[in-house]
Design a protein around this motif. Structure first.
Motif, mmCIF file in Angstrom:
data_model
loop_
_atom_site.group_PDB
_atom_site.id
_atom_site.type_symbol
_atom_site.label_atom_id
_atom_site.label_comp_id
_atom_site.label_asym_id
_atom_site.label_seq_id
_atom_site.Cartn_x
_atom_site.Cartn_y
_atom_site.Cartn_z
ATOM 1 N N ASP A 178 0.809 -1.223 0.000
ATOM 2 C CA ASP A 178 0.000 0.000 0.000
ATOM 3 C C ASP A 178 0.836 1.264 0.000
ATOM 4 N N THR A 179 2.033 1.192 0.572
ATOM 5 C CA THR A 179 2.824 2.422 0.745
ATOM 6 C C THR A 179 4.172 2.379 0.036
ATOM 7 N N ALA A 307 8.195 6.440 -1.588
ATOM 8 C CA ALA A 307 7.549 7.123 -2.713
ATOM 9 C C ALA A 307 8.038 6.553 -4.048
ATOM 10 N N TRP A 310 6.721 2.910 -4.531
ATOM 11 C CA TRP A 310 5.283 2.957 -4.845
ATOM 12 C C TRP A 310 5.073 3.410 -6.291
ATOM 13 N N PHE B 174 2.253 8.170 8.621
ATOM 14 C CA PHE B 174 3.294 7.635 7.732
ATOM 15 C C PHE B 174 4.385 8.680 7.694
ATOM 16 N N ASP B 245 0.323 12.899 -5.930
ATOM 17 C CA ASP B 245 -0.478 11.681 -6.089
ATOM 18 C C ASP B 245 -0.174 10.667 -4.986
ATOM 19 N N TYR B 246 1.101 10.582 -4.636
ATOM 20 C CA TYR B 246 1.492 9.641 -3.584
ATOM 21 C C TYR B 246 0.847 10.040 -2.261
ATOM 22 N N HIS B 249 -2.813 9.258 -2.307
ATOM 23 C CA HIS B 249 -2.997 7.815 -2.122
ATOM 24 C C HIS B 249 -2.827 7.428 -0.653
ATOM 25 N N LEU B 250 -1.773 8.000 -0.021
ATOM 26 C CA LEU B 250 -1.513 7.655 1.384
ATOM 27 C C LEU B 250 -2.648 8.106 2.306
ATOM 28 N N VAL B 253 -4.991 5.284 2.333
ATOM 29 C CA VAL B 253 -4.405 4.115 3.012
ATOM 30 C C VAL B 253 -4.393 4.328 4.527
ATOM 31 N N MET B 254 -3.952 5.498 4.949
ATOM 32 C CA MET B 254 -3.824 5.750 6.389
ATOM 33 C C MET B 254 -5.212 5.875 7.038
#
Lengths: 315, 263
Positions: A178-179, A307, A310, B174, B245-246, B249-250, B253-254
């Motif tokens: 996921d990360t 990063a 991913w 994170f 974007d990352y 996305h996180l 997820v978090m």
């Protein structure tokens, strides 16, 4: 060494000074800034002369005291400077034999040096290393034309080849799908460093090197923007590896193939950890991604930050 | 660092008075202000320390059942003393910075600074806390106005933060690999009246509430309730530690992990 492409003699130097009481100072061209020379060099001297390590002082880093050397780099200190020390100790023993021959009224060729004692071969006539040292500075009836008082020798050693340590590094990682975060689960290093003088120091060198290599593989990054401005000018943005980024290591050096061309049979060990670990980490990450079906990922530039991993997984 | 005068207030009234003169600056734990001064990026003529005002230190529970934390209370104290009353908040405090930071840094200092990557803003906004100052009460929804910007007036001091205690809550962080601030941190709190989701670290305007997630989780408090949602990357921070974007996305997820951990 010059013939191998370095274009200068890559020698190093050591001076061994024996005092009248038998204690020893060794002035070395190589410098210790955490590598443990003070321990290992003293061990080499003590083993060779059959005396206590506590009687040996390693002097380094003060250019007003030491002989000119080439320094500590390239995993060379024990292989090159240690060999210079060994050569200087050979000279000390050779002179000690002359003094012993004079004191014991024997021929120099009949003197044997073993376990800290000069003896007339095949007899129980012997002088200890300490007695020889004392006599060197308090000489009695020396044949001064052929035997100078004092016991101090210098040797310069220029190796005629590099040393060739070999090793295999094994890294196991898990990736958070996921990360993209990479966690190192286990890390095993097997190295053939030739003769190992001090296993604990060698293991510590490997630990430090592996930590540095994992830092390079996973977190450390000097980044600039398009105008050349450094973006990672503090530890707020430049990631140093910390203890919790690192696993426990298994380190093995049970395979010993002594170096064939230096007197100690030792090979370089300082850089091995930092050289072996980055490709092991990156290959493990690529392998894990392939096993998870992401065959398209063949390469990710270091550092493999969450990063970046991913992003590679999304492509 | 430039020279400065130092005043140690003993009461809130003393502190307010000392802050009214010149360009005096309130000093909490100094975890941001002092490094800034050392780099000569700030040069207040007077620092007014808020760390010796007894009425601003400590954790208690009021008659309404809210956890009340004095503005000058350190993260370490919150981690220790709020654990029995509001475990998710205590857990968040126990993971801010390192022990040295937690023993100096204060909740009031963190909220007044409103760093876009700080943890406490997520807890305050995610809990619908009330930020009490020497002059008024400010609802968390009205307090955070953008990166390093708050509703506080010049010289106004956070004296207390009141947290309504949720039925369930969790914070997932994170970390940015170098600073270990939140690259993305999400605070989820489930109250009888609905669920609040506050996100720190991700957006260029600082902490924000993720309304779609709140609605979905209020209807069904399960990580799967978020499956169909996505956070747009438009307003996210992009830097060498992660693209917009990352980060977007996180956030999802978090949030899912926080819900799973809280449920």
């Amino acid at each position: 060494m010059g013939q191998l492409g370095s274009r200068v003699g890559l020698y190093d130097a050591a001076t061994v000074r024996v005092s009248a009481t038998g204690t020893i100072q060794v002035m070395t061209g190589a410098h210790s800034h955490g590598q443990g020379h003070e321990t290992v060099f003293a061990q080499v001297v003590a083993d060779k002369l059959g005396i206590a390590e506590a009687a040996v002082e390693i002097v380094h880093g003060d250019t007003s005291k030491i002989p000119f050397g080439m320094g500590s780099y390239g995993s060379r200190s024990l292989a090159v400077c240690g060999s210079a020390m060994d050569r200087a100790l050979d000279k000390i023993i050779a002179k000690g034999k002359k003094i012993a021959a004079h004191m014991l009224e024997a021929a120099e060729g009949d003197i044997t040096f073993e376990n800290g004692s000069f003896s007339v071969t095949g007899t129980d006539k012997a002088k200890s290393f300490g007695e020889i040292a004392f006599s060197a500075y308090v000489p009695h009836n020396y044949p001064l034309e052929t035997l100078e008082p004092g016991l101090e020798e210098t040797a310069f050693y220029d190796p005629n080849n590099f040393t060739y340590p070999a090793g295999a590094y094994l890294c196991e990682v898990e990736i958070d799908p996921d990360t993209g975060k990479v966690t190192i689960c286990s890390f095993t290093c097997a190295d053939d460093f030739g003769n190992v003088m001090n296993p604990m120091v060698v293991e510590g060198q490997v630990h430090g090197g592996v930590a540095q290599g994992i830092g390079q593989a996973l977190v450390e990054h000097t980044a600039y923007d398009e105008n050349g401005q450094l973006l990672t000018a503090s530890y707020m943005d430049y990631a140093m590896p910390r203890a919790d980024d690192l696993p426990f290591y298994q380190v093995d050096h049970s395979c010993v193939t002594p170096c064939s061309h230096n007197p100690l049979g030792v090979k370089g060990c300082g850089e091995a950890g930092a050289i072996g670990s980055p490709p092991a980490v990156v290959n493990a990450v690529i392998d894990a991604l392939h096993r998870a079906g992401m065959d398209h990922v063949d390469h990710i530039d270091m550092p493999l930050t969450p990063a970046r991993v991913w992003a590679a997984m999304q492509a | 660092m430039y020279n400065f005068e130092f005043a140690k207030a003993k009461t809130i009234a003393d502190a307010v008075k000392a802050l009214s003169s010149g360009d005096a600056q309130a000093l909490g734990g100094g975890q941001t202000l002092l490094p800034t001064m050392k780099q000569r990026l700030a040069a207040p003529t007077t620092l007014v320390s808020l760390n010796a005002i007894p009425e601003m230190i400590g954790v208690c529970v009021n008659d309404a059942g809210e956890v009340c934390i004095g503005g000058a209370t350190t993260h370490a104290t919150v981690a220790r003393e709020a654990a029995a009353h509001y475990p998710a908040l205590a857990a968040l405090a126990s993971h801010i910075g390192d022990p040295a930071v937690r023993n100096r840094g204060t909740i009031g200092g963190s909220l007044a600074n409103n760093d876009p990557s700080a943890c406490y803003p997520a807890a305050a906004l995610g809990s619908g806390a009330v930020i009490k100052t020497n002059a008024r009460d400010i609802a968390a929804d009205d307090y955070f106005l953008g990166m390093f910007t708050t509703a506080l007036d010049e010289g106004e001091i956070i004296t207390e933060v009141r947290f309504p205690v949720p039925q369930k809550a969790n914070y997932q962080k994170f970390v940015q690999p170098a600073s270990r601030f939140a690259l993305v941190g999400v605070y989820v709190a489930k109250y009888a009246g609905g669920v609040r989701v506050a996100v720190t670290g991700a957006a260029s305007d600082g902490v924000f509430r993720w309304a779609e997630a709140e609605a979905a989780l209020s209807a069904d408090f399960a990580a799967t309730a978020l499956d169909a949602l996505a956070v747009p990357g438009n307003d996210m921070i992009a830097d060498l530690h992660g693209s917009a974007d990352y980060r977007a996305h996180l956030v999802k997820v978090m949030t899912k992990r926080a819900v799973a951990a809280a449920a």
